[in-house]
Write a protein that holds these residues in place. Sequence first.
Motif, mmCIF file in Angstrom:
data_model
loop_
_atom_site.group_PDB
_atom_site.id
_atom_site.type_symbol
_atom_site.label_atom_id
_atom_site.label_comp_id
_atom_site.label_asym_id
_atom_site.label_seq_id
_atom_site.Cartn_x
_atom_site.Cartn_y
_atom_site.Cartn_z
ATOM 1 N N UNK A 169 7.936 1.224 12.341
ATOM 2 C CA UNK A 169 6.758 0.371 12.506
ATOM 3 C C UNK A 169 6.002 0.741 13.784
ATOM 4 N N UNK A 170 4.688 0.476 13.816
ATOM 5 C CA UNK A 170 3.933 0.742 15.043
ATOM 6 C C UNK A 170 4.313 -0.225 16.154
ATOM 7 N N UNK A 171 4.122 0.221 17.394
ATOM 8 C CA UNK A 171 4.326 -0.686 18.519
ATOM 9 C C UNK A 171 5.147 -0.142 19.668
ATOM 10 N N UNK A 228 4.921 5.211 14.682
ATOM 11 C CA UNK A 228 4.306 4.887 13.386
ATOM 12 C C UNK A 228 3.797 6.120 12.644
ATOM 13 N N UNK A 260 -4.071 4.175 0.887
ATOM 14 C CA UNK A 260 -4.903 4.339 2.079
ATOM 15 C C UNK A 260 -4.945 5.797 2.516
ATOM 16 N N UNK A 319 2.402 0.391 22.142
ATOM 17 C CA UNK A 319 1.983 1.521 21.299
ATOM 18 C C UNK A 319 1.694 2.813 22.074
ATOM 19 N N UNK A 365 0.661 4.441 2.272
ATOM 20 C CA UNK A 365 -0.080 4.778 3.493
ATOM 21 C C UNK A 365 -0.116 6.282 3.710
ATOM 22 N N UNK A 381 -6.799 1.590 30.733
ATOM 23 C CA UNK A 381 -7.542 1.801 29.490
ATOM 24 C C UNK A 381 -6.947 0.945 28.378
ATOM 25 N N UNK A 382 -5.628 0.914 28.315
ATOM 26 C CA UNK A 382 -4.934 0.201 27.230
ATOM 27 C C UNK A 382 -5.228 -1.300 27.249
ATOM 28 N N UNK A 421 -3.309 1.506 17.863
ATOM 29 C CA UNK A 421 -2.678 1.066 16.620
ATOM 30 C C UNK A 421 -1.924 -0.231 16.886
ATOM 31 N N UNK A 422 -2.357 -1.285 16.238
ATOM 32 C CA UNK A 422 -1.741 -2.594 16.453
ATOM 33 C C UNK A 422 -0.300 -2.588 15.944
ATOM 34 N N UNK A 423 0.568 -3.384 16.578
ATOM 35 C CA UNK A 423 1.956 -3.506 16.111
ATOM 36 C C UNK A 423 1.982 -4.400 14.872
ATOM 37 N N UNK A 424 1.659 -3.793 13.743
ATOM 38 C CA UNK A 424 1.359 -4.518 12.505
ATOM 39 C C UNK A 424 2.437 -5.542 12.134
ATOM 40 N N UNK A 425 3.688 -5.090 12.048
ATOM 41 C CA UNK A 425 4.741 -6.007 11.587
ATOM 42 C C UNK A 425 5.011 -7.126 12.584
ATOM 43 N N UNK A 455 6.866 2.943 5.930
ATOM 44 C CA UNK A 455 8.071 2.738 6.730
ATOM 45 C C UNK A 455 9.287 2.825 5.804
ATOM 46 N N UNK A 463 -0.862 4.470 22.921
ATOM 47 C CA UNK A 463 -1.869 4.472 23.995
ATOM 48 C C UNK A 463 -1.244 4.064 25.317
ATOM 49 N N UNK A 516 0.836 -1.202 0.000
ATOM 50 C CA UNK A 516 0.000 0.000 0.000
ATOM 51 C C UNK A 516 0.872 1.254 0.000
ATOM 52 N N UNK A 540 -8.447 12.251 21.283
ATOM 53 C CA UNK A 540 -7.376 11.862 22.188
ATOM 54 C C UNK A 540 -7.399 12.632 23.505
ATOM 55 N N UNK A 573 4.403 -2.638 5.738
ATOM 56 C CA UNK A 573 3.399 -2.263 6.735
ATOM 57 C C UNK A 573 2.101 -1.855 6.023
ATOM 58 N N UNK A 574 0.972 -2.344 6.547
ATOM 59 C CA UNK A 574 -0.329 -1.858 6.051
ATOM 60 C C UNK A 574 -1.117 -1.320 7.243
ATOM 61 N N UNK A 628 -1.794 7.242 10.092
ATOM 62 C CA UNK A 628 -0.784 6.364 10.679
ATOM 63 C C UNK A 628 -1.379 4.999 10.892
ATOM 64 N N UNK A 629 -0.633 3.903 10.748
ATOM 65 C CA UNK A 629 0.789 3.924 10.437
ATOM 66 C C UNK A 629 1.080 4.545 9.077
ATOM 67 N N UNK A 630 2.237 5.195 8.991
ATOM 68 C CA UNK A 630 2.704 5.745 7.734
ATOM 69 C C UNK A 630 3.625 4.722 7.074
#
Lengths: 386, 386
Positions: A203-205, A197, A333, A69, A13, B229-230, B251-255, A21, A71, A11, A96, B33-34, A17-19
Motif C-alpha cells: 500500500x502507499x504511504x 506503492x 486504471x 510517502x 491498477x 515541499x512535502x 501519492x496519498x496513503x489510500x488504505x 496490492x 515525496x 479496480x 521528479x 487499493x484504488x 502507481x499505486x499498483x
Amino acid sequence: MTIQSFHPPRRTLMGPGPSDVYPRVTEALARPTIGHLDPEFVRMMDEIKQLLQFAFKTENPLTLPVSAPGSAGMETCFANLVEPGDKVIVCINGVFGGRMKENVERCGGEAIIVQGEWGRAVDPAAVEETLNAHSDAKIVAFVHAETSTGARSDAKALCALARQYNCLTIVDAVTSLGGSELEVDAWGIDAIYSGTQKCLSCVPGLSPVSFSAKAVEKIQNRQTKVQSWFLDLNLVMGYWGQGVKRAYHHTAPVNALYALHESLVILQEEGLENAWARHQQHHNALVAGLEAIGMSMVVPASERLAQLNLVSVPEGVDEAAVRAQLLADYNLEIGAGLGDFAGKVWRIGLMGCAATKTNVLFCLGALETVMNKSGATQAALAVYQQ
Amino acid sequence: MTIQSFHPPRRTLMGPGPSDVYPRVTEALARPTIGHLDPEFVRMMDEIKQLLQFAFKTENPLTLPVSAPGSAGMETCFANLVEPGDKVIVCINGVFGGRMKENVERCGGEAIIVQGEWGRAVDPAAVEETLNAHSDAKIVAFVHAETSTGARSDAKALCALARQYNCLTIVDAVTSLGGSELEVDAWGIDAIYSGTQKCLSCVPGLSPVSFSAKAVEKIQNRQTKVQSWFLDLNLVMGYWGQGVKRAYHHTAPVNALYALHESLVILQEEGLENAWARHQQHHNALVAGLEAIGMSMVVPASERLAQLNLVSVPEGVDEAAVRAQLLADYNLEIGAGLGDFAGKVWRIGLMGCAATKTNVLFCLGALETVMNKSGATQAALAVYQQ
C-alpha cells in the motif's frame, strides 16, 4: 449529515502507481495493532531493515522506511544531506527531477541544473560537463526511473562519475525498486529513496531509504540542524537503530509496516533477479501488443523502464475519454501524462503483482475494444509463445 | 536469510497510543487499493474532510489529514505558519511542548518559552505575562492534551488570550480529538493537529489538521517559501481542495485513509459528546480502582485528561518489571513515563474503543495480581453501579 462506510470499487491498477496490492499484503495490513515500542514490533523492524537491505542490494546499516510517502523520502535525503549554501547538481528529465530542484532550494542549497530531454535517460556527458564547470559541487542528484516519462537512467555510470568528482549521490528509485536492476552498494549510491506503492505492490504511504557510510558521516557532521524535526535522521536513527533499546521519536505507522514486511517477504520468496526478469517479460509482450495496433512508445527501447510504459496518444483520440471508459467499463486504471506530457501520453504500469500475463492481455483487449482496433492481444500472445 | 511472515501477538493497548483499533477500521483498511486520483477516492476524500470538520467542531475549509504521523502534523503547522524571525510563544509543560520549541527554531523562528510544571495545565496568567513582555509575538503555541503528563490545559482561555494580543494559536490535540471536549471554531483555534492512533482508535500514521481563515491568510501571504515541499499547504491544498479537479501532489496513503474514514463514521454514529462522556465515565472508574490500591494520580483532578491517566509508581516497585509482566502474562500494554517522568510513572490509556468497562476491570485486575493488592476492581465496580 450522515456519511456511510466507504466501499471502494475493485479496480485493476495499471497506472503509474499505486499498483495492485498482493492479497497477502492487505491481509497483513489488517493484523492487530501493537505498540511501536513493543519488543515484538522492534523485532519486526529489524527484519524490515534486513529485507530492505536485500531489496536495495546493500549492507548500509542506515536502511529503513520513512513513515510517509515517497515525496517525504525524497525530502529526507535532501534535508539531511544538503546544508545552506551547498551546490547540488540536479539532473532534470521529468517531473521528479524538477521536484528535486525544489527540495534543494528549500534546504537553502544552490541547484545547478542539467536539463535533459523528457522521455530520455540523463546524459552522462552533460553531467560530466557540469561537474567540470562546478568543481565545488557536493552532490549529484538524479532520478533512476522517471515516473513521469518511463525513462531509465544509467545509475551506475552516473554514480561512478559523481564519485570521480568527489560528489555524493542522491538517487530517486521510487519506481525502480523491485522492478528493475538496482544495486546500491555495487553502484556506489550514497542516498536513495523509493516508494512502497510501485513494484513492491504494497500500500502507499511509506518510503524506503538507504544511506552509505559517507552519507551518514556528512549527516552526523552537519554545521546546521536538519530543518525538519520529523525527518532528521540523527533522531530517527535512535528509533530505527541497533539493539533492543529504542528511543521514541514518533509513532510508527504500525500496520503499514506489517504490510511492507509482507511485501518484502514475497519479494524474497520470488528472488530479486526473478522479479526484474518478470517485469521485463511482460513489458515485452505489452509493447508488442501496443505496437501491433499502431501505437508508438515514447522512450527509445534501450532507455525504457519495463514497469512503466509511455505510449503516445494517437492523433484525434480524446485521451481522457478513453481513460474514463476503461475505468467505467473495465474498472481498469491507466495513467494520464504529467507535466510536459499532460494530454499527450498514457502511462501503463506493470508493477509488482500487476506484472502478469493476465493483466497484459486484459489491458490490450480493453484498448482494442475502446479504440476499435484488433491484433494487440495476438501480438502479445506471440511474444509469450516465443 | 529467510524471513517469515510476521504475526503480531494480540495485545490490549492501554498505553499512551496507539490504542486498540476498531475491528471495523482494520476491515476497512484491508479494502482494495484504488488510485489516489480515482473519482471514487476523491469523493471519499471529501467525506473525510466533512467528518473531520465534525470531529474538530469547525467549518474551516482547510481541514484534512496530513499523510504522516502526528509529529508531521505538528511540523505542518509550524513550517507553514512560522517565518524566519517570527516570535512564537511556546508553552512547555511536558515533552510535546519541548518538541514545539524545536519546530519553531528549525523554522528560523524565535521561541519564547513559558515554562510550566510537568503534570499541570498551562498557566494562563504566565502566558499573559509573557504576551505583555513580547508585544511583537505572532503566535502562541501550546498542547491541549499533554501525552507525556496526562494534563489538560484550558484551550478556550488560552486562545481568547492569544486573540486579545493579536496572536494566532497552534494547538496540539493529538490525544484530545474524540476523547475530550474540543471546539475549534467556538474557541477560536487557528491551527490544530491531532493523530489517528489515540481516541479515534484508527491505525497510526495520519495527522488530522485544521486551519482558520486567518491562518490560511498568513500561509498564502508568506514572504518566504515553506521550507518543506512535502508539507507545504499551498501545494497540498491543490490536492485536498474544492471541486472534482485535483492536482497531484504526492501519492496519498489510500488504505490508511479508508481506515480514518471508517473511524470517523463510527465517531459520528456514537456522537461526539457521547464519546467524550464515555471516556470520562471509564476514567472515573479507573481512578477509583487505582486509588483503592493506594496509587496516586499525578495530575490534579480538575486538570486531568480522562483518556490518559498518569499514576505514580509506588516506592520500591520495579516499574519496568511490572510492565514486562503485564505484557507477558496478560498481553496488556501500559505506558512508561517519558522525559522528566521516565521511571517514575505509568501512563494508562483509555482511548477510543479501549475506553470500556471490560478494559478498566481487566487492567485493574491485572495490576492487583501483579502488585499483590486487592480491592481495585471492587472500587471500580462501585463507580459503575452509582
